[in-house]
Design a protein around this motif. Structure first.
Motif, short mmCIF file in Angstrom:
data_model
loop_
_atom_site.label_atom_id
_atom_site.label_comp_id
_atom_site.label_asym_id
_atom_site.label_seq_id
_atom_site.Cartn_x
_atom_site.Cartn_y
_atom_site.Cartn_z
N SER A 136 0.95 -1.18 0.03
CA SER A 136 0.19 0.06 0.19
C SER A 136 1.25 0.73 0.13
O SER A 136 2.19 0.77 0.06
N SER A 137 0.11 2.36 -0.49
CA SER A 137 0.99 3.31 -0.78
C SER A 137 0.51 4.72 0.54
O SER A 137 1.29 5.81 0.48
N ILE A 138 0.46 4.32 1.52
CA ILE A 138 -0.16 4.79 2.94
C ILE A 138 0.89 5.02 3.92
O ILE A 138 1.70 3.52 4.27
N SER A 139 1.91 5.87 3.87
CA SER A 139 2.72 5.52 5.14
C SER A 139 3.26 6.92 6.52
O SER A 139 2.64 8.19 5.92
N VAL A 140 4.02 6.80 7.17
CA VAL A 140 3.79 8.23 8.40
C VAL A 140 5.64 8.58 7.67
O VAL A 140 6.27 8.36 7.84
N PRO A 141 5.08 10.39 7.65
CA PRO A 141 6.41 10.50 7.60
C PRO A 141 7.58 10.58 8.55
O PRO A 141 5.94 10.45 10.32
N MET A 142 8.33 9.95 8.91
CA MET A 142 9.46 9.87 10.01
C MET A 142 9.46 11.33 10.90
O MET A 142 9.83 11.00 12.06
N ILE A 143 9.83 11.73 9.78
CA ILE A 143 10.44 13.43 10.48
C ILE A 143 9.20 13.69 11.47
O ILE A 143 9.89 14.59 11.91
N GLY A 144 7.66 14.21 10.88
CA GLY A 144 6.62 14.17 12.27
C GLY A 144 7.32 13.51 13.42
O GLY A 144 6.50 14.26 14.42
N ILE A 145 7.10 12.78 13.26
CA ILE A 145 7.16 11.47 14.59
C ILE A 145 8.53 12.00 15.55
O ILE A 145 7.98 12.17 16.70
N VAL A 146 9.17 12.24 14.75
CA VAL A 146 10.74 12.51 16.07
C VAL A 146 10.25 14.43 16.38
O VAL A 146 10.91 14.69 17.51
N THR A 147 9.60 14.87 15.06
CA THR A 147 9.33 16.36 15.85
C THR A 147 8.31 16.19 16.84
O THR A 147 9.25 16.84 17.80
N VAL A 148 7.55 15.20 17.34
CA VAL A 148 6.74 15.53 18.40
C VAL A 148 6.90 15.18 18.94
O VAL A 148 7.14 15.41 20.55
N ALA A 149 8.02 13.95 19.28
CA ALA A 149 8.79 12.82 19.98
C ALA A 149 9.70 13.80 20.77
O ALA A 149 9.70 14.31 22.53
N ILE A 150 10.51 14.31 20.07
CA ILE A 150 11.48 15.97 20.91
C ILE A 150 10.42 16.94 20.94
O ILE A 150 10.69 17.53 22.54
N TRP A 151 9.63 17.19 20.90
CA TRP A 151 8.63 18.78 21.52
C TRP A 151 7.98 18.38 23.13
O TRP A 151 8.16 19.08 23.46
N SER A 152 7.53 17.18 22.35
CA SER A 152 6.73 16.67 24.16
C SER A 152 8.32 16.34 24.86
O SER A 152 7.51 17.02 25.97
N THR A 153 8.87 15.97 24.01
CA THR A 153 10.45 16.03 25.94
C THR A 153 10.63 16.67 26.42
O THR A 153 10.06 16.97 27.91
N PHE A 154 10.70 18.28 24.91
CA PHE A 154 11.23 19.51 25.99
C PHE A 154 9.66 19.66 27.10
O PHE A 154 10.25 20.92 28.35
N LYS A 155 8.62 20.10 25.94
CA LYS A 155 7.89 20.59 26.97
C LYS A 155 7.50 19.73 28.34
O LYS A 155 7.53 20.75 29.53
N ILE A 156 7.91 18.45 28.80
CA ILE A 156 7.49 17.60 29.89
C ILE A 156 9.02 18.16 30.51
O ILE A 156 8.75 18.84 32.08
N MET A 157 10.18 17.80 30.21
CA MET A 157 11.36 18.16 31.18
C MET A 157 11.10 20.16 31.42
O MET A 157 11.72 20.17 32.56
N PHE A 158 11.13 21.03 30.67
CA PHE A 158 11.53 22.59 31.21
C PHE A 158 9.64 22.90 31.74
O PHE A 158 9.36 24.01 31.38
N SER A 159 8.69 21.48 31.98
CA SER A 159 7.36 22.80 32.44
C SER A 159 7.21 23.27 33.51
O SER A 159 6.09 24.49 33.88
N ASN A 160 8.43 22.86 34.13
CA ASN A 160 8.69 23.73 35.53
C ASN A 160 9.01 24.94 36.23
O ASN A 160 9.73 25.24 35.74
#
Length: 160
Positions: A136-160
């Motif tokens: 099938s031709s449906i796929s998830v772009p990997m750069i989007g997954i990595v960006t969301v993972a890095i953004w959520s990690t920074f948001k959790i670590m620096f939210s205090n």
């Protein structure tokens, strides 16, 4: 500041294979390697060993029997000599290697030394998207997954 530097090095060490192409890899002897919905199965593929690699879908036909092999080009180049010269996107017939089995006198036809068992061999190349050698031709772009993972990690670590 030191905490941010340590966190940056930790994140960079996690994604050292971030630019490698992801391809489905299976042999015809594996169940589900023919036309199959890989995304529904949950298999996300493997990263290719070379940085400039290409995903390959190798289709071999003998009458009504179809065998499909999916892998990276650098993996198949080591064992196959019928790779077409044009390796850009799309499907092409296999090239003919006239030197294959030239000096071999073998009467056992099952060995397929001259690689002429299959009626038709087609190589399909793709490299513009991860896991593009699937059915099938449906796929998830990997750069989007990595960006969301890095953004959520920074948001959790620096939210205090």
């Amino acid at each position: 500041m030191a905490r941010q530097i340590i966190l940056s090095f930790a994140l960079l060490s996690i994604i050292h294979h971030g630019y490698a192409l992801m391809c489905y890899q299976c042999a015809p002897s594996m169940p589900g390697c023919n036309e199959f919905n890989w995304r529904g199965m949950g298999y996300l593929g493997s990263s290719c060993p070379e940085s400039d690699d290409v995903c390959v879908k190798l289709i071999e036909r003998k009458g009504a029997n179809i065998q499909i092999t999916r892998s990276c080009l650098s993996t198949l180049e080591a064992i196959r000599t019928d790779v077409p010269a044009d390796r850009y996107e799309g499907c092409r017939p296999a090239s003919l290697d006239i030197r294959l089995g030239n000096y071999v006198n073998n009467s056992i036809k099952e060995y397929d030394i001259h690689r002429n068992y299959f009626d038709e061999t087609t190589w399909c190349f793709c490299f513009l998207d991860h896991r593009c050698n699937g059915s099938s031709s449906i796929s998830v772009p990997m750069i989007g997954i990595v960006t969301v993972a890095i953004w959520s990690t920074f948001k959790i670590m620096f939210s205090n």
